[in-house]
Motif scaffolding. Structure first.
Motif, PDB file in Angstrom:
ATOM      1  N   SER A  32     -13.137   5.513   5.259  1.00 51.96           N
ATOM      2  CA  SER A  32     -12.595   4.045   4.830  1.00 51.96           C
ATOM      3  C   SER A  32     -11.096   4.117   4.538  1.00 51.96           C
ATOM      4  O   SER A  32     -10.484   3.226   4.776  1.00 51.96           O
ATOM      5  CB  SER A  32     -13.646   3.276   4.001  1.00 51.96           C
ATOM      6  OG  SER A  32     -14.902   3.084   4.361  1.00 51.96           O
ATOM      7  N   TRP A  33     -11.067   4.784   3.461  1.00 54.23           N
ATOM      8  CA  TRP A  33      -9.798   4.778   2.967  1.00 54.23           C
ATOM      9  C   TRP A  33      -8.536   5.362   3.843  1.00 54.23           C
ATOM     10  O   TRP A  33      -7.570   5.045   3.872  1.00 54.23           O
ATOM     11  CB  TRP A  33      -9.686   5.697   1.700  1.00 54.23           C
ATOM     12  CG  TRP A  33     -10.061   5.169   0.374  1.00 54.23           C
ATOM     13  CD1 TRP A  33     -11.126   5.556  -0.274  1.00 54.23           C
ATOM     14  CD2 TRP A  33      -9.463   3.760  -0.218  1.00 54.23           C
ATOM     15  NE1 TRP A  33     -11.143   4.669  -1.521  1.00 54.23           N
ATOM     16  CE2 TRP A  33     -10.310   3.595  -1.260  1.00 54.23           C
ATOM     17  CE3 TRP A  33      -8.270   3.214   0.049  1.00 54.23           C
ATOM     18  CZ2 TRP A  33     -10.136   2.555  -2.057  1.00 54.23           C
ATOM     19  CZ3 TRP A  33      -8.084   2.221  -0.729  1.00 54.23           C
ATOM     20  CH2 TRP A  33      -8.948   1.696  -1.757  1.00 54.23           C
TER      21      TRP A  33
ATOM     22  N   ILE B 113      -8.002   2.275   6.093  1.00 48.30           N
ATOM     23  CA  ILE B 113      -7.140   1.457   5.185  1.00 48.30           C
ATOM     24  C   ILE B 113      -5.913   1.862   5.219  1.00 48.30           C
ATOM     25  O   ILE B 113      -4.832   0.896   5.391  1.00 48.30           O
ATOM     26  CB  ILE B 113      -7.753   0.962   3.653  1.00 48.30           C
ATOM     27  CG1 ILE B 113      -9.024   0.341   4.200  1.00 48.30           C
ATOM     28  CG2 ILE B 113      -6.705   0.287   2.994  1.00 48.30           C
ATOM     29  CD1 ILE B 113     -10.067   0.382   2.930  1.00 48.30           C
TER      30      ILE B 113
ATOM     31  N   ARG C 279      -2.709  -0.622   6.493  1.00 52.74           N
ATOM     32  CA  ARG C 279      -1.643  -0.884   5.517  1.00 52.74           C
ATOM     33  C   ARG C 279      -0.385  -0.527   6.312  1.00 52.74           C
ATOM     34  O   ARG C 279       0.581  -0.976   6.205  1.00 52.74           O
ATOM     35  CB  ARG C 279      -1.945  -0.448   4.235  1.00 52.74           C
ATOM     36  CG  ARG C 279      -2.878  -1.164   3.488  1.00 52.74           C
ATOM     37  CD  ARG C 279      -3.371  -0.805   2.126  1.00 52.74           C
ATOM     38  NE  ARG C 279      -4.176  -1.495   1.513  1.00 52.74           N
ATOM     39  CZ  ARG C 279      -4.832  -1.254   0.342  1.00 52.74           C
ATOM     40  NH1 ARG C 279      -4.460  -0.020  -0.215  1.00 52.74           N
ATOM     41  NH2 ARG C 279      -5.432  -1.913  -0.417  1.00 52.74           N
TER      42      ARG C 279
ATOM     43  N   GLU D  13      -2.005  -6.190   4.855  1.00 56.78           N
ATOM     44  CA  GLU D  13      -2.380  -5.878   3.803  1.00 56.78           C
ATOM     45  C   GLU D  13      -3.825  -6.720   3.470  1.00 56.78           C
ATOM     46  O   GLU D  13      -4.048  -7.414   4.103  1.00 56.78           O
ATOM     47  CB  GLU D  13      -1.520  -6.610   2.617  1.00 56.78           C
ATOM     48  CG  GLU D  13      -0.171  -5.724   2.735  1.00 56.78           C
ATOM     49  CD  GLU D  13      -0.226  -4.441   2.143  1.00 56.78           C
ATOM     50  OE1 GLU D  13      -0.868  -3.838   1.189  1.00 56.78           O
ATOM     51  OE2 GLU D  13       0.283  -3.403   2.738  1.00 56.78           O
ATOM     52  N   GLY D  14      -4.612  -6.021   2.508  1.00 55.00           N
ATOM     53  CA  GLY D  14      -5.864  -6.516   2.390  1.00 55.00           C
ATOM     54  C   GLY D  14      -6.503  -6.053   1.147  1.00 55.00           C
ATOM     55  O   GLY D  14      -5.831  -5.353   0.283  1.00 55.00           O
TER      56      GLY D  14
ATOM     57  N   PRO E  76      -9.810  -3.921  -0.146  1.00 53.77           N
ATOM     58  CA  PRO E  76     -10.948  -3.100   0.259  1.00 53.77           C
ATOM     59  C   PRO E  76     -12.241  -3.309  -0.709  1.00 53.77           C
ATOM     60  O   PRO E  76     -12.229  -3.443  -2.124  1.00 53.77           O
ATOM     61  CB  PRO E  76     -10.479  -1.773  -0.169  1.00 53.77           C
ATOM     62  CG  PRO E  76      -9.351  -1.810  -1.105  1.00 53.77           C
ATOM     63  CD  PRO E  76      -8.817  -3.231  -1.010  1.00 53.77           C
TER      64      PRO E  76
ATOM     65  N   ALA F 109     -11.294  -0.052  -6.273  1.00 53.85           N
ATOM     66  CA  ALA F 109     -11.886  -0.656  -5.194  1.00 53.85           C
ATOM     67  C   ALA F 109     -13.502  -0.810  -5.756  1.00 53.85           C
ATOM     68  O   ALA F 109     -14.073   0.214  -6.087  1.00 53.85           O
ATOM     69  CB  ALA F 109     -12.021  -0.103  -3.933  1.00 53.85           C
TER      70      ALA F 109
ATOM     71  N   SER G 207     -18.498  -0.629   4.005  1.00 56.59           N
ATOM     72  CA  SER G 207     -17.299  -1.012   3.608  1.00 56.59           C
ATOM     73  C   SER G 207     -16.752  -2.135   4.077  1.00 56.59           C
ATOM     74  O   SER G 207     -17.090  -2.354   5.256  1.00 56.59           O
ATOM     75  CB  SER G 207     -16.281   0.262   3.313  1.00 56.59           C
ATOM     76  OG  SER G 207     -16.095   0.413   4.687  1.00 56.59           O
TER      77      SER G 207
ATOM     78  N   TYR H  87     -12.856  -4.360   4.677  1.00 56.44           N
ATOM     79  CA  TYR H  87     -11.579  -4.554   4.304  1.00 56.44           C
ATOM     80  C   TYR H  87     -11.387  -5.981   4.687  1.00 56.44           C
ATOM     81  O   TYR H  87     -11.413  -6.487   5.633  1.00 56.44           O
ATOM     82  CB  TYR H  87     -10.502  -3.817   5.409  1.00 56.44           C
ATOM     83  CG  TYR H  87      -9.231  -3.724   4.646  1.00 56.44           C
ATOM     84  CD1 TYR H  87      -8.906  -3.261   3.559  1.00 56.44           C
ATOM     85  CD2 TYR H  87      -8.088  -4.134   5.705  1.00 56.44           C
ATOM     86  CE1 TYR H  87      -7.633  -3.124   3.147  1.00 56.44           C
ATOM     87  CE2 TYR H  87      -6.763  -4.131   5.223  1.00 56.44           C
ATOM     88  CZ  TYR H  87      -6.613  -3.702   3.881  1.00 56.44           C
ATOM     89  OH  TYR H  87      -5.138  -3.726   3.581  1.00 56.44           O
TER      90      TYR H  87
ATOM     91  N   PHE I 248      -8.793  -9.357   4.844  1.00 58.35           N
ATOM     92  CA  PHE I 248      -7.497  -9.549   5.090  1.00 58.35           C
ATOM     93  C   PHE I 248      -7.290 -11.083   5.706  1.00 58.35           C
ATOM     94  O   PHE I 248      -8.446 -11.890   5.931  1.00 58.35           O
ATOM     95  CB  PHE I 248      -7.043  -8.843   6.384  1.00 58.35           C
ATOM     96  CG  PHE I 248      -7.835  -9.038   7.524  1.00 58.35           C
ATOM     97  CD1 PHE I 248      -7.276  -9.678   8.547  1.00 58.35           C
ATOM     98  CD2 PHE I 248      -9.010  -8.438   7.730  1.00 58.35           C
ATOM     99  CE1 PHE I 248      -7.951  -9.698   9.807  1.00 58.35           C
ATOM    100  CE2 PHE I 248      -9.709  -8.334   9.122  1.00 58.35           C
ATOM    101  CZ  PHE I 248      -9.103  -9.067  10.123  1.00 58.35           C
TER     102      PHE I 248
END
Length: 185
Positions: A105-106, A109, A113, A118-119, A121, A148, A180, A182, A184
């Motif tokens: 997930s990271w 992300i 990005r 941008e958002g 998590p 997060a 998960s 994200y 936005f």
């Protein structure tokens, strides 16, 4: 794709699948169901992070504040991994599966990005940016850009979200699903 050019929703989902997710779907945040009484699960402190992690209750904010934070965004990229385990009750195996889910997930992300998206998590389980949260040491968060909170802290009804995305929530005793999001605009 060049930096600063927004990805299409189709490209975002394709990237998620290429990064190792089982499923990826985009829904409007207005479709997310919040059940504020789910906060009681956090207050029961079954995971041991209540009051010990800045991303967890009570430090993350009230259920109402958490919902308002989500509602600032229009879209939710919902990410799911389904992983094989011997038994979902084996906490060591499910912990490793969750660690893998959050790791990819990271990574995703980070890629989003880099593309200028941008958002916010929302992860599976408590923030794990640090091995030991600075909260337990009475210090400020060391990585506020990486903090997060989890679906539970946000009081997001995960089973309902999975259904709206066409994803399985319960996968039997030998497969575990983690989610998960994200958020936005």
């Amino acid at each position: 794709m060049k930096r600063g050019i927004k990805m299409t929703e189709k490209e975002m989902k394709e990237l998620a699948l290429a990064e190792g997710f089982t499923e990826a779907e985009i829904i409007e945040t207005e479709e997310l169901t919040f059940i504020h009484s789910l906060r009681a699960c956090c207050e029961a402190n079954e995971c041991g992070n209540y009051g010990r992690n800045y991303a967890c209750p009570p430090d993350c904010g009230s259920p109402e504040a958490m919902e308002a934070r989500v509602r600032q965004y229009r879209k939710a990229l919902v990410l799911q991994t389904v992983q094989q385990v011997d038994d979902i009750m084996d906490s060591a195996q499910t912990k490793e599966a969750k660690k893998f889910h959050n790791m990819i997930s990271w990574e995703l992300i980070g890629r989003l990005r880099e593309e200028g998206l941008e958002g916010l998590p929302v992860m599976a389980g408590p923030c794990s940016a640090c091995a030991v949260c600075a909260k337990t040491e009475g210090k400020p968060c060391r990585f506020p850009e990486k903090i997060a909170s989890c679906l539970s802290a946000y009081c997001i009804h995960a089973a309902d979200m999975a259904e709206k995305c066409g994803m399985d929530y319960w996968c039997g005793r030998s497969r575990v699903a983690f989610f998960s999001i994200y958020l936005f605009n």
